[in-house]
Design a protein around this motif. Structure first.
Motif, PDB file in Angstrom:
ATOM      1  N   ASP A 101       6.827   9.214   7.844  1.00 58.72           N
ATOM      2  CA  ASP A 101       5.658   8.683   8.557  1.00 58.72           C
ATOM      3  C   ASP A 101       4.539   9.718   8.641  1.00 58.72           C
ATOM      4  OD1 ASP A 101       6.801   6.197   8.938  1.00 58.72           O
ATOM      5  OD2 ASP A 101       7.568   6.689  10.936  1.00 58.72           O
TER       6      ASP A 101
ATOM      7  N   ALA B 162       3.047  10.100   5.196  1.00 58.42           N
ATOM      8  CA  ALA B 162       2.262   8.909   4.861  1.00 58.42           C
ATOM      9  C   ALA B 162       0.904   8.928   5.556  1.00 58.42           C
ATOM     10  CB  ALA B 162       3.035   7.646   5.231  1.00 58.42           C
ATOM     11  N   LYS B 163       0.866   9.364   6.809  1.00 60.23           N
ATOM     12  CA  LYS B 163      -0.416   9.456   7.535  1.00 60.23           C
ATOM     13  C   LYS B 163      -1.320  10.499   6.894  1.00 60.23           C
ATOM     14  CE  LYS B 163       1.302   7.864  11.980  1.00 60.23           C
ATOM     15  NZ  LYS B 163       1.645   8.217  13.343  1.00 60.23           N
TER      16      LYS B 163
ATOM     17  N   ALA C 137      -1.225  11.608   3.790  1.00 60.85           N
ATOM     18  CA  ALA C 137      -1.621  11.115   2.470  1.00 60.85           C
ATOM     19  C   ALA C 137      -2.668  10.009   2.599  1.00 60.85           C
ATOM     20  CB  ALA C 137      -0.395  10.616   1.704  1.00 60.85           C
ATOM     21  N   GLY C 138      -2.487   9.135   3.575  1.00 56.46           N
ATOM     22  CA  GLY C 138      -3.463   8.071   3.821  1.00 56.46           C
ATOM     23  C   GLY C 138      -4.812   8.641   4.227  1.00 56.46           C
ATOM     24  N   ALA C 139      -4.807   9.694   5.030  1.00 53.49           N
ATOM     25  CA  ALA C 139      -6.058  10.351   5.433  1.00 53.49           C
ATOM     26  C   ALA C 139      -6.749  10.969   4.218  1.00 53.49           C
ATOM     27  CB  ALA C 139      -5.783  11.413   6.493  1.00 53.49           C
TER      28      ALA C 139
ATOM     29  N   GLU D 167       0.822  -1.207   0.000  1.00 52.04           N
ATOM     30  CA  GLU D 167       0.000   0.000   0.000  1.00 52.04           C
ATOM     31  C   GLU D 167       0.856   1.256   0.000  1.00 52.04           C
ATOM     32  OE1 GLU D 167      -2.618  -0.279   3.335  1.00 52.04           O
ATOM     33  OE2 GLU D 167      -3.652  -2.031   2.523  1.00 52.04           O
ATOM     34  N   ILE D 168       2.058   1.158   0.610  1.00 47.18           N
ATOM     35  CA  ILE D 168       2.944   2.309   0.699  1.00 47.18           C
ATOM     36  C   ILE D 168       4.368   1.860   0.377  1.00 47.18           C
ATOM     37  CG2 ILE D 168       3.925   4.087   2.197  1.00 47.18           C
ATOM     38  CD1 ILE D 168       1.416   3.896   3.915  1.00 47.18           C
TER      39      ILE D 168
ATOM     40  N   LEU E 106       1.777   5.909  -2.483  1.00 43.24           N
ATOM     41  CA  LEU E 106       0.648   5.224  -1.866  1.00 43.24           C
ATOM     42  C   LEU E 106      -0.218   4.651  -2.977  1.00 43.24           C
ATOM     43  CD1 LEU E 106       1.354   7.793   0.119  1.00 43.24           C
ATOM     44  CD2 LEU E 106      -0.543   6.819   1.366  1.00 43.24           C
TER      45      LEU E 106
ATOM     46  N   ASN F 117      -3.797   2.508  -3.859  1.00 39.41           N
ATOM     47  CA  ASN F 117      -5.080   2.099  -3.300  1.00 39.41           C
ATOM     48  C   ASN F 117      -6.131   2.088  -4.406  1.00 39.41           C
ATOM     49  OD1 ASN F 117      -7.438   1.758  -1.767  1.00 39.41           O
ATOM     50  ND2 ASN F 117      -6.601   2.949  -0.058  1.00 39.41           N
TER      51      ASN F 117
ATOM     52  N   LEU G 196      -6.523   9.887   1.095  1.00 38.62           N
ATOM     53  CA  LEU G 196      -7.107   8.798   0.311  1.00 38.62           C
ATOM     54  C   LEU G 196      -8.376   8.254   0.962  1.00 38.62           C
ATOM     55  CD1 LEU G 196      -3.926   6.851  -0.866  1.00 38.62           C
ATOM     56  CD2 LEU G 196      -5.475   8.239  -2.263  1.00 38.62           C
ATOM     57  N   LYS G 197      -8.361   8.130   2.278  1.00 39.75           N
ATOM     58  CA  LYS G 197      -9.550   7.657   2.986  1.00 39.75           C
ATOM     59  C   LYS G 197     -10.724   8.603   2.741  1.00 39.75           C
ATOM     60  CE  LYS G 197     -11.120   6.324   7.599  1.00 39.75           C
ATOM     61  NZ  LYS G 197     -10.749   6.200   9.007  1.00 39.75           N
TER      62      LYS G 197
END
Length: 134
Positions: free
Chosen positions: A96, A99-100, A102-104, A64-65, A78, A80, A106-107
């Motif tokens: 880190d 990544a958090k 960027a993940g937020a 995923e990353i 990332l 997904n 995408l969510k």
């Protein structure tokens, strides 16, 4: 999620820490690109990343990353649901945190797509408020 919201959200991430570039795409279609590189250079980078993704797929792995350090910066990738978010940044210690964030993003993006799909299926698409004349 409207194009304006995507641009604003990724623009805010672009201002975080040492981030100096963002590319968000679905397959080969760019959704937004905020990279200070020529289109040819971006295409070459994406081609190399595609090769890396193909390698992992052939090995039966779907990360995923992925994070890479290179001369001049760092690249965070990332993956997904067929989408790819590339974030370029200078400070490796921020990987880190970025990544958090960027993940937020995408969510939120995929949640927005799911809500739009649900609204379309149920005929409950929200309408923009009408402007009132004064």
């Amino acid at each position: 999620m409207s194009p304006e919201t995507i641009i604003a959200t990724l623009g805010a991430m672009r201002q975080a820490g040492s981030v100096f570039g963002v590319l968000f795409s679905k397959g080969t279609d760019e959704i937004i690109s905020d990279l200070a590189y020529s289109p040819e250079r971006v295409d070459a980078m994406v081609s190399v990343l595609d090769d890396i993704i193909i390698y992992f797929d052939q090995e039966g792995r779907q990360p995923e990353i992925l994070s890479f350090c290179y001369d001049g910066g760092n690249l965070l990738l990332l993956l997904n649901r067929g989408h790819r978010l590339i974030v370029l940044h200078h400070n490796a210690d921020e990987a880190d945190f970025i990544a958090k964030a960027a993940g937020a993003f995408l969510k939120d993006y995929f949640t927005s797509l799911a809500v739009d799909d649900w609204s379309d299926e149920n005929g409950t698409k929200q309408r923009s408020p009408q402007k009132k004349s004064v």
